[in-house]
Design a protein around this motif. Structure first.
Motif, PDB file in Angstrom:
ATOM      1  N   GLU A 124      42.628  38.545  51.504  1.00 50.09           N
ATOM      2  CA  GLU A 124      41.964  38.358  50.209  1.00 50.09           C
ATOM      3  C   GLU A 124      42.766  39.031  49.100  1.00 50.09           C
ATOM      4  N   THR A 142      45.475  36.710  48.002  1.00 49.90           N
ATOM      5  CA  THR A 142      44.970  35.648  47.137  1.00 49.90           C
ATOM      6  C   THR A 142      44.718  36.175  45.732  1.00 49.90           C
ATOM      7  N   GLN A 143      44.159  37.387  45.637  1.00 50.32           N
ATOM      8  CA  GLN A 143      43.941  38.010  44.328  1.00 50.32           C
ATOM      9  C   GLN A 143      45.255  38.206  43.588  1.00 50.32           C
ATOM     10  N   ASP A 154      36.585  39.993  45.503  1.00 52.78           N
ATOM     11  CA  ASP A 154      37.159  38.727  45.947  1.00 52.78           C
ATOM     12  C   ASP A 154      37.807  38.006  44.766  1.00 52.78           C
ATOM     13  N   THR A 155      38.484  36.932  45.084  1.00 56.42           N
ATOM     14  CA  THR A 155      39.257  36.212  44.076  1.00 56.42           C
ATOM     15  C   THR A 155      38.370  35.549  43.035  1.00 56.42           C
ATOM     16  N   ASN A 156      37.211  35.072  43.433  1.00 50.96           N
ATOM     17  CA  ASN A 156      36.303  34.449  42.461  1.00 50.96           C
ATOM     18  C   ASN A 156      35.904  35.431  41.373  1.00 50.96           C
ATOM     19  N   GLN A 157      35.627  36.675  41.762  1.00 53.39           N
ATOM     20  CA  GLN A 157      35.298  37.698  40.768  1.00 53.39           C
ATOM     21  C   GLN A 157      36.481  37.954  39.850  1.00 53.39           C
ATOM     22  N   ILE A 203      38.970  35.863  39.077  1.00 53.87           N
ATOM     23  CA  ILE A 203      39.168  34.709  38.202  1.00 53.87           C
ATOM     24  C   ILE A 203      38.169  34.730  37.054  1.00 53.87           C
ATOM     25  N   ALA A 204      36.934  35.144  37.344  1.00 52.55           N
ATOM     26  CA  ALA A 204      35.924  35.247  36.285  1.00 52.55           C
ATOM     27  C   ALA A 204      36.360  36.248  35.215  1.00 52.55           C
ATOM     28  N   GLU A 226      39.177  34.887  32.904  1.00 54.93           N
ATOM     29  CA  GLU A 226      38.733  33.919  31.893  1.00 54.93           C
ATOM     30  C   GLU A 226      38.527  34.571  30.524  1.00 54.93           C
TER      31      GLU A 226
END
Length: 321
Positions: free
Chosen positions: A31, A34-35, A282-285, A287-288, A291
């Motif tokens: 992970e 990915t980050q 995680d990567t979703n956090q 990416i948020a 933004e």
């Protein structure tokens, strides 16, 4: 991503930094890879770690990703020393011996020949500041470090360190700073601005509280529900914080964006701030958080957030009438 100069130095860094305190505990190596890839793809360059994050595992994971995920020369690597790593005379603290021992350990774990930004993690009242700074000078002279900074220093400590004779000036100070924690505006931020040090805010999202995730309870997968971070988050869960979180949410609704982006954009563009240090499980956090690069707060919204989160200034921070 916009690049900014760090303090009065020639070092340019991305205006958002990637923090790695969770790497090796809540974030495994895959992970983390990915980050790091997402961060670099967005134009991020500054990555921050420390020798004590998960007993050095954060540095080890970072070292394992260099070259394979992102070329080493495309990153500005920042790490820290001073915190207690082990027993013994050189296992922690800001003595010359302990600091240089810590530096060698960080270089070994990360697998690099130099650190771009080496920071004293905390003030050590038991060691003369001249001795600590002499270790920083030696580290730069030896080629093992390029630039030096500090972290978690109070205003008087920062001014003392800056005014102590040394060969290589401090260029940054890393401190907690967010809409929920504005205490550095009393003394630390003015000292940093006066002496030309760049501010690197940690916990720019109020330890996660400013995202709004805790408004209706504690999500079971959040830091607030974990054994090792519950107390860390709880410090910013109070009535004042609730008012600020509501104001952030209202601003986000009006701008058609997330509370996270509003909170991050606010601190990112404060006077003296160079790059908030954003950590994510995680990567979703992550990416948020990235933004927020597209958001600049309108003056009216920034003024409203300034007002709702204002801290009381008194003598001598506030001049006498």
């Amino acid at each position: 991503m916009e690049q900014r100069y760090l303090g009065r130095s020639g070092l340019r860094v991305s205006r958002t930094a990637l923090g790695t305190m969770t790497w090796g505990r809540d974030t495994d190596a895959d992970e983390a890879a990915t980050q790091l890839m997402a961060f670099a793809d967005a134009g991020g360059t500054l990555i921050d770690t420390a020798d004590v994050y998960v007993d050095g595992e954060s540095e080890r994971i970072l070292g394992g990703l260099l070259g394979e995920v992102v070329p080493r020369d495309e990153l500005v690597i920042a790490t820290k020393a001073v915190a207690r790593r082990s027993e013994g005379p050189f296992g922690g603290g800001a003595s010359r011996g302990a600091l240089l021992n810590a530096l060698d350990g960080s270089l070994r774990r990360i697998g690099v020949d130099h650190i771009d930004l080496w920071q004293l993690h905390a003030w050590d009242a038991n060691v003369p500041v001249e001795e600590s700074l002499s270790a920083l000078d030696h580290a730069v002279t030896s080629g093992k470090v390029r630039y030096v900074g500090v972290s978690n220093y109070s205003g008087w400590q920062l001014a003392t360190a800056v005014m102590t004779p040394s060969t290589y000036p401090l260029i940054s100070t890393q401190v907690e700073y967010s809409l929920l924690e504005r205490g550095i505006e009393r003394e630390v931020a003015p000292a940093a601005l006066h002496h030309g040090l760049g501010l690197l805010p940690w916990a720019p999202l109020g330890r996660g509280v400013l995202t709004g995730k805790y408004r209706n309870g504690t999500p079971p997968d959040s830091r607030g529900a974990s054994a090792h971070f519950a107390g860390y988050v709880e410090q910013h869960r109070n009535e004042r914080a609730a008012r600020i979180v509501q104001a952030v949410a209202t601003a986000a609704d009006g701008l058609g964006t997330s509370a996270l982006c509003v909170a991050l954009a606010w601190v990112r563009d404060r006077p003296g701030v160079v790059a908030p240090v954003v950590g994510a499980r995680d990567t979703n956090q992550l990416i948020a958080s990235l933004e927020a690069e597209q958001l600049t707060l309108p003056p009216a919204i920034r003024a409203a957030l300034d007002d709702v989160s204002a801290i009381e200034l008194a003598y001598p921070e506030r001049p006498m009438p």
